[in-house]
Design a protein around this motif. Structure first.
Motif, short mmCIF file in Angstrom:
data_model
loop_
_atom_site.label_atom_id
_atom_site.label_comp_id
_atom_site.label_asym_id
_atom_site.label_seq_id
_atom_site.Cartn_x
_atom_site.Cartn_y
_atom_site.Cartn_z
N UNK A 193 -55.69 -77.80 -37.42
CA UNK A 193 -56.57 -77.68 -38.59
C UNK A 193 -55.82 -77.04 -39.75
N UNK B 38 -53.40 -79.60 -41.32
CA UNK B 38 -54.03 -80.73 -42.01
C UNK B 38 -54.98 -80.25 -43.12
N UNK B 39 -54.76 -79.04 -43.62
CA UNK B 39 -55.48 -78.49 -44.78
C UNK B 39 -56.95 -78.23 -44.52
N UNK B 40 -57.40 -78.35 -43.25
CA UNK B 40 -58.83 -78.15 -42.99
C UNK B 40 -59.24 -76.69 -43.21
N UNK C 191 -57.84 -74.59 -45.29
CA UNK C 191 -57.89 -74.36 -46.74
C UNK C 191 -59.18 -74.93 -47.31
N UNK C 192 -59.56 -76.12 -46.83
CA UNK C 192 -60.79 -76.73 -47.31
C UNK C 192 -62.00 -75.85 -47.00
N UNK C 193 -62.03 -75.25 -45.81
CA UNK C 193 -63.13 -74.35 -45.47
C UNK C 193 -63.18 -73.19 -46.46
N UNK C 194 -62.01 -72.60 -46.72
CA UNK C 194 -61.99 -71.46 -47.64
C UNK C 194 -62.49 -71.86 -49.02
N UNK C 195 -62.08 -73.04 -49.46
CA UNK C 195 -62.50 -73.48 -50.80
C UNK C 195 -64.00 -73.77 -50.84
N UNK C 196 -64.58 -74.13 -49.67
CA UNK C 196 -66.04 -74.30 -49.62
C UNK C 196 -66.73 -72.95 -49.42
N UNK C 197 -65.99 -71.86 -49.59
CA UNK C 197 -66.53 -70.51 -49.41
C UNK C 197 -67.05 -70.29 -48.00
N UNK C 198 -66.41 -70.97 -47.02
CA UNK C 198 -66.74 -70.73 -45.62
C UNK C 198 -65.57 -69.96 -45.03
N UNK D 183 -65.16 -65.98 -52.89
CA UNK D 183 -66.16 -66.80 -52.21
C UNK D 183 -67.38 -67.03 -53.10
N UNK E 219 -66.53 -69.62 -55.58
CA UNK E 219 -66.31 -70.93 -54.99
C UNK E 219 -67.60 -71.66 -54.65
N UNK F 24 -59.85 -82.66 -51.94
CA UNK F 24 -58.41 -82.53 -51.69
C UNK F 24 -57.73 -83.89 -51.73
N UNK G 48 -59.00 -83.77 -46.47
CA UNK G 48 -59.19 -82.51 -45.73
C UNK G 48 -60.56 -82.42 -45.06
N UNK H 57 -63.05 -82.15 -41.83
CA UNK H 57 -62.89 -81.51 -40.53
C UNK H 57 -62.93 -82.59 -39.45
N UNK I 62 -74.57 -72.72 -46.97
CA UNK I 62 -74.91 -71.97 -48.19
C UNK I 62 -76.33 -72.18 -48.70
#
Ligand code: ATP
Ligand code: MG
Lengths: 247, 285
Positions: free
Chosen positions: A110, A113-115, A117-124, B82, B85, B92, B96, B98, B114
């Protein structure tokens, strides 16, 4: 490396013990999913290992004790070795090899494959979303597997006593129960809880900090298994010292 | 946090980022105002994705400042980042998604995390977002089971799930056919219409760029080569810009493939870059 590990532990403590009181809950369904993977799917392996260990212990004990005419103590030896040492340690070894490595590889994939980072950017928060369910599942399932393994191991000892040493079943159970105190069981459970913590945090930390593609994932997976094994065995020696040789 | 209507949504000032001794972003400054669609273009590897990563706070600059909604993002802690964001979406370059979740669950993820909406409401929203990108009916497939262009569109649907005020898309139309490209462009236009949403779009596709942009920035060697409205860019006297927007191989932009440069250095043996372990396996005739 150590700094990352300590930071992961702090953040884990926050998300497990503090965040739920501020209304940020972890997902129960995720925990169950991980429990199935970490625990339920490992039962057959644990059973086979524990049974073999029980049989082996009983044979070795019989061999030594017979020379002193003391085969009657075989159940004692099997019971105590399994509850205190063999159960928690060997089942942790299985879980490290099976689930610790899988968690490190999954999170590592994960990461590359940037997953993550994607979570962090979604504020997760990845610790909340990915690590907490695996942590709690491990904290529940490793001790549960250990209890299960203890039963099977004692069953292995019984098989040897019953069919090779001519014990009767009731006699075996009586001796086994008489020899063990509740502390023997509890000490094993405490060990197994501590091992659960060590195994899952090392695996998650290795996965979350993978760098450099597929090769990096492989290296992190191997490293997590080696580190978890070493940390677990050293901790076991320390805990045995504290529990059985301490003041 | 309320921002005054006329203050910029994004403010980048003197941004510099070095990886080792390579300067990838070299002193970039620009603003994005509410309702604008800023298109960032530039050659492959010139630092567009890296620039986006600095704006969304997932990389820290060597120096310089980035403000989003008036708040400095480069010095924020995790919690503050956060909260910012939650107000923007990001697509991306790789999608990206999941891999362990289905398409539908991927789009639902930000909503589940959220919002307090019921699962039924969330399914409805997911359905609507997937329809906007032309993917209804694909909810139950895993990312491994869909094509590259479809992944992009799922990524876009996910970025739009929370109806963000600000959208970042890194090459939203690469890998899409011309019709789907037009659909995605129309979507961006519709969402930014009437200043509802602000968009920052990285793209190589000039048709698409001129269709959606209200302002354009062209990057080269980590700095801004040209910026302006689409008309200003189209009529720019800068030969680099003309070469780029017309897609010509000959021009002032260095491509690292010219022969004559090598001829100059022919007496110097180039530094070996294939490791010895790879040479070892080579069969020798
Ligand atoms: N983590 C990193 N470490 C070192 N160098 C990096 C890193 N990330 C990016 N770079 C370098 O930064 C430069 C710009 O990369 P970037 O991905 O931003 O390019 P891009 O403009 O998005 O290209 P493309 O159009 O092909 O996507 C590249 O030369 C790359 O090698
Ligand atoms: Mg890029």
């Amino acid at each position: 490396m150590l700094k990352n590990y300590l930071r992961l532990n702090l953040s884990l403590l926050y998300w497990v013990f503090v965040a739920p009181f501020t209304g940020q809950f972890f997902s129960i369904s995720q925990i169950f999913r991980q429990m199935v993977f970490i625990g339920v799917r490992a039962t057959s392996m644990v059973a086979l290992t524990a049974f073999s260990i029980g049989v082996t212990l009983a044979m070795q004990a019989a061999h030594s004790l017979q020379q002193m005419g003391a085969e009657i103590y075989v159940p004692d030896l099997v019971m105590l070795s399994i509850l205190r040492e063999m159960g928690p340690v060997l089942i942790a070894v299985i879980v490290i090899g099976r689930s610790g490595s899988a968690v490190a590889a999954e999170l590592g994939t994960m990461k590359v494959s940037e997953e993550i980072e994607a979570l962090e950017v979604m504020a997760i928060n990845p610790v909340q979303y990915l690590v907490v369910p695996r942590f709690l599942a491990m904290l529940i399932m490793l001790p549960a597997l250990t209890i299960f393994g203890n039963y099977i191991g004692v069953l292995g000892g019984w098989a040897v006593c019953r069919f090779a040493l001519n014990f009767n079943t009731a006699g075996y159970i009586m001796r086994a129960l008489e020899s063990a105190e509740t502390w023997d069981l509890y000490s094993g459970m405490i060990k197994s809880g501590v091992f659960a913590w060590i195994v899952i945090t090392i695996a998650c930390n290795a996965g979350l900090h993978v760098e450099g593609g597929a090769e990096g994932v492989g290296q992190a997976t191997t490293a997590s298994v080696v580190q978890a094994l070493l940390a677990m065995l050293v901790t076991n020696a320390i805990l045995t010292g504290i529990f059985f040789f301490g003041a | 946090m309320p921002t005054p209507a006329d203050s910029p949504v994004i403010e980048v000032v003197d941004l510099i980022r070095k990886f080792g001794d390579r300067t990838v972003i070299n002193d970039i400054s620009f603003n994005v105002r509410r309702g604008e669609t800023l298109v960032i273009m530039g050659g492959s590897g010139c630092g567009k994705s890296t620039l986006l990563r600095h704006i969304i706070g997932s990389m820290k600059p060597t120096s310089g400042s980035v403000k989003i909604f008036g708040q400095e993002i480069t010095t924020m802690n995790e919690h503050e980042i956060a909260s910012v964001r939650r107000r923007f979406g990001m697509l991306f370059q790789s999608g990206a998604l999941l891999a362990s979740l289905t398409v539908g669950e991927n789009v639902a993820l930000p909503l589940l995390q959220h919002t307090d909406n019921s699962v039924d409401e969330i399914e409805e929203i997911v359905e609507e977002k997937l329809q906007m990108v032309g993917l209804s009916g694909f909810e139950d497939l895993k990312p491994a089971e869909i094509s590259g262009g479809m992944k992009k569109r799922v990524g876009l649907a996910r970025a739009l799930a929370l109806d963000p005020e600000l959208l970042f898309s890194d090459e939203p139309t690469s890998g899409l056919d011309p019709i789907m490209t037009a659909v995605v462009d129309q979507l961006t236009l519709k969402l930014t219409h009437g200043e509802h949403m602000t968009a920052v779009v990285v793209t190589h596709d000039m048709t698409s760029a001129f269709r959606i942009a209200t302002r354009m920035i062209m990057l080269g060697h980590g700095s801004i080569v040209a910026q302006g409205t689409p008309d200003e860019i189209r009529n720019s006297p800068n030969p680099e810009v003309q070469q780029f927007i017309n897609g010509e191989a000959d021009g002032p932009i260095p491509l690292n493939l010219s022969q004559d440069e090598h001829e100059h250095h022919q007496h110097v043996k180039p530094r070996p870059f294939i490791a010895a372990r790879h040479r070892f396996h080579r069969k020798t005739a």
